[in-house]
Design a protein around this motif. Structure first.
Motif, PDB file in Angstrom:
ATOM      1  N   ASP A 368     -48.100  26.947  15.994  1.00 24.24           N
ATOM      2  CA  ASP A 368     -47.192  26.709  14.873  1.00 24.24           C
ATOM      3  C   ASP A 368     -47.114  25.205  14.629  1.00 24.24           C
ATOM      4  O   ASP A 368     -46.454  24.478  15.375  1.00 24.24           O
ATOM      5  CB  ASP A 368     -45.806  27.266  15.199  1.00 24.24           C
ATOM      6  N   TYR A 369     -47.784  24.735  13.574  1.00 22.25           N
ATOM      7  CA  TYR A 369     -47.858  23.294  13.335  1.00 22.25           C
ATOM      8  C   TYR A 369     -46.536  22.675  12.915  1.00 22.25           C
ATOM      9  O   TYR A 369     -46.404  21.452  12.878  1.00 22.25           O
ATOM     10  CB  TYR A 369     -48.950  22.991  12.305  1.00 22.25           C
ATOM     11  N   ALA A 370     -45.557  23.495  12.640  1.00 22.40           N
ATOM     12  CA  ALA A 370     -44.224  22.952  12.382  1.00 22.40           C
ATOM     13  C   ALA A 370     -43.656  22.295  13.646  1.00 22.40           C
ATOM     14  O   ALA A 370     -42.756  21.449  13.578  1.00 22.40           O
ATOM     15  CB  ALA A 370     -43.278  24.044  11.897  1.00 22.40           C
ATOM     16  N   LEU A 371     -44.210  22.662  14.799  1.00 18.73           N
ATOM     17  CA  LEU A 371     -43.775  22.067  16.068  1.00 18.73           C
ATOM     18  C   LEU A 371     -44.427  20.715  16.328  1.00 18.73           C
ATOM     19  O   LEU A 371     -44.029  20.000  17.252  1.00 18.73           O
ATOM     20  CB  LEU A 371     -44.096  23.017  17.230  1.00 18.73           C
ATOM     21  N   ALA A 372     -45.447  20.372  15.552  1.00 14.14           N
ATOM     22  CA  ALA A 372     -46.142  19.096  15.738  1.00 14.14           C
ATOM     23  C   ALA A 372     -45.373  18.005  15.000  1.00 14.14           C
ATOM     24  O   ALA A 372     -45.750  17.543  13.929  1.00 14.14           O
ATOM     25  CB  ALA A 372     -47.579  19.185  15.237  1.00 14.14           C
ATOM     26  N   ASP A 373     -44.284  17.604  15.593  1.00 15.14           N
ATOM     27  CA  ASP A 373     -43.382  16.644  14.970  1.00 15.14           C
ATOM     28  C   ASP A 373     -42.726  15.848  16.091  1.00 15.14           C
ATOM     29  O   ASP A 373     -42.200  16.446  17.051  1.00 15.14           O
ATOM     30  CB  ASP A 373     -42.329  17.403  14.153  1.00 15.14           C
ATOM     31  N   GLU A 374     -42.746  14.531  15.999  1.00 16.81           N
ATOM     32  CA  GLU A 374     -42.169  13.708  17.065  1.00 16.81           C
ATOM     33  C   GLU A 374     -40.684  13.975  17.277  1.00 16.81           C
ATOM     34  O   GLU A 374     -40.132  13.651  18.333  1.00 16.81           O
ATOM     35  CB  GLU A 374     -42.389  12.225  16.761  1.00 16.81           C
ATOM     36  N   ARG A 375     -40.046  14.574  16.289  1.00 21.87           N
ATOM     37  CA  ARG A 375     -38.616  14.862  16.427  1.00 21.87           C
ATOM     38  C   ARG A 375     -38.367  16.200  17.106  1.00 21.87           C
ATOM     39  O   ARG A 375     -37.234  16.505  17.464  1.00 21.87           O
ATOM     40  CB  ARG A 375     -37.969  14.852  15.041  1.00 21.87           C
ATOM     41  N   VAL A 376     -39.427  16.995  17.303  1.00 20.46           N
ATOM     42  CA  VAL A 376     -39.310  18.285  17.989  1.00 20.46           C
ATOM     43  C   VAL A 376     -39.687  18.079  19.450  1.00 20.46           C
ATOM     44  O   VAL A 376     -40.868  17.968  19.792  1.00 20.46           O
ATOM     45  CB  VAL A 376     -40.216  19.348  17.333  1.00 20.46           C
ATOM     46  N   ARG A 377     -38.697  18.006  20.317  1.00 22.03           N
ATOM     47  CA  ARG A 377     -38.925  17.690  21.727  1.00 22.03           C
ATOM     48  C   ARG A 377     -38.514  18.871  22.591  1.00 22.03           C
ATOM     49  O   ARG A 377     -37.397  19.377  22.466  1.00 22.03           O
ATOM     50  CB  ARG A 377     -38.142  16.438  22.121  1.00 22.03           C
ATOM     51  N   ARG A 378     -39.431  19.284  23.462  1.00 25.08           N
ATOM     52  CA  ARG A 378     -39.188  20.450  24.308  1.00 25.08           C
ATOM     53  C   ARG A 378     -39.665  20.161  25.731  1.00 25.08           C
ATOM     54  O   ARG A 378     -40.571  19.345  25.944  1.00 25.08           O
ATOM     55  CB  ARG A 378     -39.943  21.671  23.759  1.00 25.08           C
ATOM     56  N   PRO A 379     -39.122  20.878  26.729  1.00 24.01           N
ATOM     57  CA  PRO A 379     -39.553  20.685  28.123  1.00 24.01           C
ATOM     58  C   PRO A 379     -40.954  21.246  28.358  1.00 24.01           C
ATOM     59  O   PRO A 379     -41.479  22.031  27.559  1.00 24.01           O
ATOM     60  CB  PRO A 379     -38.493  21.450  28.922  1.00 24.01           C
ATOM     61  N   ALA A 380     -41.528  20.866  29.475  1.00 19.85           N
ATOM     62  CA  ALA A 380     -42.892  21.278  29.802  1.00 19.85           C
ATOM     63  C   ALA A 380     -43.034  22.796  29.817  1.00 19.85           C
ATOM     64  O   ALA A 380     -44.050  23.340  29.373  1.00 19.85           O
ATOM     65  CB  ALA A 380     -43.299  20.695  31.154  1.00 19.85           C
ATOM     66  N   ARG A 496     -45.807  19.050   4.722  1.00 18.59           N
ATOM     67  CA  ARG A 496     -45.882  20.249   5.562  1.00 18.59           C
ATOM     68  C   ARG A 496     -45.297  21.467   4.840  1.00 18.59           C
ATOM     69  O   ARG A 496     -45.855  22.572   4.895  1.00 18.59           O
ATOM     70  CB  ARG A 496     -45.142  19.998   6.882  1.00 18.59           C
ATOM     71  N   ALA A 497     -44.184  21.279   4.145  1.00 20.04           N
ATOM     72  CA  ALA A 497     -43.567  22.391   3.412  1.00 20.04           C
ATOM     73  C   ALA A 497     -44.495  22.888   2.309  1.00 20.04           C
ATOM     74  O   ALA A 497     -44.648  24.109   2.103  1.00 20.04           O
ATOM     75  CB  ALA A 497     -42.232  21.940   2.824  1.00 20.04           C
TER      76      ALA A 497
END
Length: 524
Positions: A368-380, A496-497
């Motif tokens: 999901d390329y919507a997750l390719a955003d420096e503001r979307v931060r998730r744990p390993a 992106r939208a």
């Protein structure tokens, strides 16, 4: 009622001043020592963008230090108000097509990058040594052509403001001795390239084999100094070296323009006069504090100073006297204070010693390329569950708040970046610069090249095309943040939208296919 003075444009004024000075400069030039071969500095002009806020960045908010072409959109990233040590005029500045290493520059060519990066200069003179000819020339009375009445009127008004800010009269008068309008600074301030170097070309130069080799040599030569800096500030040595390499090619070229003159020129007639004036007062305060004499205070056209290109306000806030001589000397030949100041800056903004800045990764099918955003931060654990793997086959680091970065979109390398990556962006707020710092540091320590290839067949959009793209997207109801030719976070979200709605891969990257699709959708 007083009629306001209409000032000529910066580019026109710069050319006029240049022409007026040409005859006198021609005779003097023959007596000036020649500068080193530009190839020796490895075109330091490849890594910073005027629009990228950094410790040295003139385009950076007044709260931070400065930097340079990372001309990649984010470079201009309209923003993080993080203090950057330096000014943006080197590696991020737009550059002409690269020539083979070692090849001489074309005679008489007005190369934008060569302009944005001052001509390479000899290694810094030892303390007490005569100042370079450029600085000595600035000490002499400025010719009438460089001191038009409007500039003199501004200078006198500024003197009153500087004194009110605590600058002593004798300090001001000594610093401004021989200072006039610098035509080269005006030309560079007005320069707006139509095309920007694609990130892979920038990284080719920023992380070139010769720069890696020089970094490894400095790692060995300065091992004892780096041991002490790392122990005191807790910043990994290879990344301090990487910033030094990006900012001045390891001290080969940190600028040859007197900082007081460059900032005075910008404060009088630049695009960001308030910012330049604040930097100028800070520069005078540095002189008043005894850190450096005016003739040794040299830097970039935008006022970035020393080996690692701090802007004056960042110097005052973060520079350190590491060698204990009573001065914070970021120009000294041994670079001790400059490297320590860079480490101090990174430490101040949260550097985590031993932690990765990021790793190259492979994305799973159906990502999901919507997750390719420096503001979307998730744990390993989140990224592992999605199927992300390291490109080299190793396990993902157990780091919190990892963010996927696709600097060239879905067709190029992918990176999972962490907190130290964001610290790099406090030094220079450009994704391309942060990547260069991380990759160069890793290569200095022996890492190999990237696994994935860059989409080198892509043609970058021109500034006019980016403005058109933003304008059309805005008309279609997307919030681009304005049609200014700078593709920042808002524009990426709008792209992106549109891509998602149109059935394209929603990677948020501007391209010819995206522009063509937007034109069709807009009825163009």
């Amino acid at each position: 009622m007083t009629t306001p003075i209409r000032r000529p444009g910066r580019r026109a004024l710069g050319r006029a001043l240049g022409c007026a000075l040409a005859a006198s400069a021609h005779g003097a030039a023959a007596q000036q020592p020649s500068s080193p071969d530009p190839a020796a500095s490895e075109a330091r002009a490849a890594a910073r963008s005027e629009a990228a806020p950094t410790p040295a960045a003139a385009e950076a908010p007044a709260t931070r230090p400065r930097a340079g072409e990372t001309a990649a959109d984010d470079a201009a990233v309209k923003a993080q108000a993080a203090p950057a040590p330096h000014q943006a005029d080197v590696l991020t500045a737009p550059a002409p097509a690269p020539r083979p290493e070692g090849a001489p520059a074309a005679q008489g060519a007005a190369a934008p990058v060569a302009a944005l990066a001052p001509a390479p200069r000899p290694a810094p003179a030892a303390d007490g040594a005569p100042a370079p000819a450029a600085a000595q020339a600035a000490r002499a009375p400025a010719p009438a052509e460089r001191t038009p009445p409007e500039f003199l009127a501004w200078r006198d008004g500024f003197r009153a403001r500087a004194l009110a800010a605590g600058i002593r009269p004798e300090v001001f008068d000594r610093a401004f001795a021989g200072v006039g309008v610098n035509a080269r600074v005006l030309e560079l301030d007005a320069y707006q390239p139509e095309f920007v170097r694609p990130i892979w070309e920038y990284l080719d130069r920023a992380v070139s084999p010769s720069r890696v080799e020089r970094g490894r040599a400095e790692l060995a030569a300065k091992r004892a100094l780096l041991d002490r800096i790392e122990a005191r500030f807790g910043v990994d040595r290879q990344y301090v070296l990487a910033i030094w390499g990006l900012e001045s090619a390891f001290g080969v070229n940190y600028g040859d323009i007197p900082v007081i003159e460059s900032l005075a020129t910008l404060a009088w007639h630049g695009r960001r006069r308030g910012f330049a004036e604040a930097q100028l007062i800070a520069a005078l305060r540095i002189i008043q504090n005894g850190d450096v004499a005016p003739e040794r205070m040299l830097g970039s056209w935008a006022g970035a100073m020393g080996h690692t290109q701090f802007i004056p306000t960042s110097f005052l806030d973060y520079a350190v006297d590491f060698d204990g001589d009573g001065r914070r000397d970021v120009w000294s030949a041994d670079a001790a204070d400059a490297l320590a100041s860079t480490a101090a800056y990174l430490a101040r903004f949260g550097w985590r010693k031993g932690a990765p800045w990021g790793v190259e990764v492979r994305l799973p099918a159906g990502f999901d390329y919507a997750l390719a955003d420096e503001r979307v931060r998730r744990p390993a654990a989140f990224w592992r569950a999605l199927g992300l793997t390291r490109a080299d086959g190793g396990p993902l680091p157990d780091e919190d708040e990892g963010a996927v970065v696709l600097p060239a979109g879905a067709q190029g390398p992918a990176f999972l970046t962490y907190a130290n990556f964001r610290v790099f962006k406090r030094y220079n707020n450009a994704t391309s610069y942060a990547l260069a710092a991380g990759l160069l540091g890793d290569r200095i320590m022996g890492a190999g090249p990237l696994s994935a290839d860059w989409p080198r067949g892509q043609t970058p959009l021109s500034r006019a095309e980016k403005v058109e793209l933003q304008t059309l997207l805005t008309r279609m109801g997307h919030d681009t943040g304005g049609a200014d030719g700078i593709i920042g976070p808002n524009s990426r979200a709008a792209i992106r939208a549109f891509q998602k709605r149109s059935g394209m891969v929603p990677d948020g990257v501007e391209s010819k296919p995206v522009l063509d699709a937007v034109r069709r959708a807009a009825g163009g």
